[in-house]
Design an enzyme around this catalytic site. Structure first.
Site, PDB file in Angstrom:
ATOM      1  N   ASP A   1      -9.808   1.764 -24.561  1.00  0.00           N
ATOM      2  CA  ASP A   1     -10.193   1.538 -23.160  1.00  0.00           C
ATOM      3  C   ASP A   1     -10.274   2.848 -22.381  1.00  0.00           C
ATOM      4  O   ASP A   1      -9.528   3.776 -22.669  1.00  0.00           O
ATOM      5  CB  ASP A   1      -9.095   0.758 -22.412  1.00  0.00           C
ATOM      6  CG  ASP A   1      -9.114  -0.716 -22.719  1.00  0.00           C
ATOM      7  OD1 ASP A   1     -10.138  -1.183 -23.178  1.00  0.00           O
ATOM      8  OD2 ASP A   1      -8.073  -1.347 -22.463  1.00  0.00           O
TER       9      ASP A   1
ATOM     10  N   PRO B   1       0.817  -1.220   0.000  1.00  0.00           N
ATOM     11  CA  PRO B   1       0.000   0.000   0.000  1.00  0.00           C
ATOM     12  C   PRO B   1       0.851   1.270   0.000  1.00  0.00           C
ATOM     13  O   PRO B   1       0.348   2.364  -0.205  1.00  0.00           O
ATOM     14  CB  PRO B   1      -0.842  -0.115   1.264  1.00  0.00           C
ATOM     15  CG  PRO B   1      -0.207  -1.166   2.094  1.00  0.00           C
ATOM     16  CD  PRO B   1       0.638  -2.020   1.211  1.00  0.00           C
TER      17      PRO B   1
ATOM     18  N   ARG C   1      -3.698  -8.283 -20.778  1.00  0.00           N
ATOM     19  CA  ARG C   1      -4.627  -7.898 -21.843  1.00  0.00           C
ATOM     20  C   ARG C   1      -4.011  -6.912 -22.822  1.00  0.00           C
ATOM     21  O   ARG C   1      -4.565  -6.666 -23.892  1.00  0.00           O
ATOM     22  CB  ARG C   1      -5.955  -7.402 -21.263  1.00  0.00           C
ATOM     23  CG  ARG C   1      -5.870  -6.179 -20.420  1.00  0.00           C
ATOM     24  CD  ARG C   1      -7.169  -5.931 -19.689  1.00  0.00           C
ATOM     25  NE  ARG C   1      -8.269  -5.527 -20.565  1.00  0.00           N
ATOM     26  CZ  ARG C   1      -8.335  -4.363 -21.183  1.00  0.00           C
ATOM     27  NH1 ARG C   1      -7.388  -3.461 -21.025  1.00  0.00           N
ATOM     28  NH2 ARG C   1      -9.361  -4.066 -21.967  1.00  0.00           N
TER      29      ARG C   1
ATOM     30  N   GLU D   1       2.014  -7.241   8.597  1.00  0.00           N
ATOM     31  CA  GLU D   1       2.268  -5.797   8.730  1.00  0.00           C
ATOM     32  C   GLU D   1       3.154  -5.269   7.612  1.00  0.00           C
ATOM     33  O   GLU D   1       3.265  -4.082   7.408  1.00  0.00           O
ATOM     34  CB  GLU D   1       2.941  -5.505  10.071  1.00  0.00           C
ATOM     35  CG  GLU D   1       2.005  -5.542  11.245  1.00  0.00           C
ATOM     36  CD  GLU D   1       0.826  -4.614  11.061  1.00  0.00           C
ATOM     37  OE1 GLU D   1       1.032  -3.388  11.103  1.00  0.00           O
ATOM     38  OE2 GLU D   1      -0.296  -5.098  10.874  1.00  0.00           O
TER      39      GLU D   1
HETATM   40  N1  ADE Z   1      -0.930  -5.035  -0.012  1.00  0.00           N
HETATM   41  C1  ADE Z   1      -1.820  -4.602   0.909  1.00  0.00           C
HETATM   42  N2  ADE Z   1      -2.537  -3.572   0.453  1.00  0.00           N
HETATM   43  C2  ADE Z   1      -2.090  -3.336  -0.822  1.00  0.00           C
HETATM   44  C3  ADE Z   1      -2.418  -2.379  -1.819  1.00  0.00           C
HETATM   45  N3  ADE Z   1      -3.353  -1.446  -1.618  1.00  0.00           N
HETATM   46  N4  ADE Z   1      -1.763  -2.426  -2.983  1.00  0.00           N
HETATM   47  C4  ADE Z   1      -0.795  -3.335  -3.185  1.00  0.00           C
HETATM   48  N5  ADE Z   1      -0.430  -4.254  -2.292  1.00  0.00           N
HETATM   49  C5  ADE Z   1      -1.075  -4.265  -1.104  1.00  0.00           C
END
Ligand code: ADE
Length: 255
Positions: A175, A95, A160, A122
């Site tokens: 697209d 994330p 794709r 984590e």
């Molecule tokens: N792992 C946990 N959340 C994630 C996200 N939003 N994007 C990529 N990998 C992740």
């Protein structure tokens, strides 16, 4: 394209990989996915892959050794004199990564080989980030239980775009996001469904008018839903004029 995925849960992938376009791409020889279980590279009787963080705090952190061993054992086979492929990007799903976009999917689709590393718990020990991975990608501003879905999203979006994978030649070029705009609406048969008609222009057979209708529908949809995209989308003078009309109409409505 070859994609190697390093994960603690390889069993999460086959259902998605073995259906529809991804199945087709593999059958065509355009895609080869290799799944590696990080646990297979952990040492000790219990093959431990995660430990609590130094300094305390909640959750578990993926240990560096199994991840380095797993990825390096693959790299050592690639760097053998007989291997045809060189240094693939090693992409950590996290994330905290850079936000995934269609432009990144396009860049990745030019590579011969990708390595995707799925985080869990984590996170991963920071030394994986600083000394092993070459890129870090997030699929959105939310936290998943692990990087597996994110890796699958990347595999899908990239596959794709590989030559011949989508049936219609050029289908990916119109697209949403590929043009910098959202796509407009699509219709198919019947022309009249419960009294709701398909727009007459789309049935007119007049190619130039249909193209313009589609362009204006895409501009209208983007204006309504993602006006931020209009700041960077490539626009013609005709598009700008059309947007001015939309803006004038909306001012008219609010007064
Ligand atoms: N792992 C946990 N959340 C994630 C996200 N939003 N994007 C990529 N990998 C992740």
């Amino acid at each position: 394209m070859r994609i190697d995925i390093f994960t603690l849960f390889p069993g999460m992938f086959p259902a998605y990989l073995n259906e529809s376009m991804l199945k087709r791409a593999q059958e065509m020889g355009q895609l080869a996915v290799h799944l590696h279980n990080i646990r297979d590279y952990a040492s000790g009787k219990h093959r431990i892959t995660d430990e609590p963080p130094f300094g305390g705090g909640g959750g578990m952190v993926l240990k560096p050794e199994p991840i380095f061993t797993a990825v390096e054992s693959l790299l050592s086979t690639l760097q053998s004199p007989t291997a045809a492929i060189g240094n693939p990007p090693i992409i950590l799903m996290s994330p905290q990564g850079r936000p995934f976009t269609q432009a990144i999917a396009q860049q990745l689709s030019q590579q011969e080989h990708l390595i995707l590393l799925c985080g869990r718990y984590e996170g991963v020990d920071e030394r994986v980030r600083t000394h092993l991975v070459t890129d870090e990608i997030s699929i959105g501003d939310y936290v998943l239980t692990g990087g597996e879905l994110a890796a699958m999203v990347i595999v899908d979006a990239v596959t794709r775009l590989l030559p011949g994978v989508l049936g219609a030649e050029g289908a990916a070029e119109t697209d949403s996001h590929a043009t910098g705009l959202l796509e407009g609406p699509h219709y198919t048969k019947p022309a009249d469904f419960r009294g709701w008609q398909v727009p007459a222009t789309l049935r007119s057979g007049h190619a130039a008018k249909i193209d313009r209708w589609r362009r204006e529908a895409a501009l209208r949809r983007t204006w309504q839903r993602r006006p931020d995209l209009l700041l960077t989308a490539p626009l013609t003078e005709e598009d700008k004029w059309f947007l001015c009309q939309l803006a004038a109409e909306s001012v008219g409505h609010s007064s």
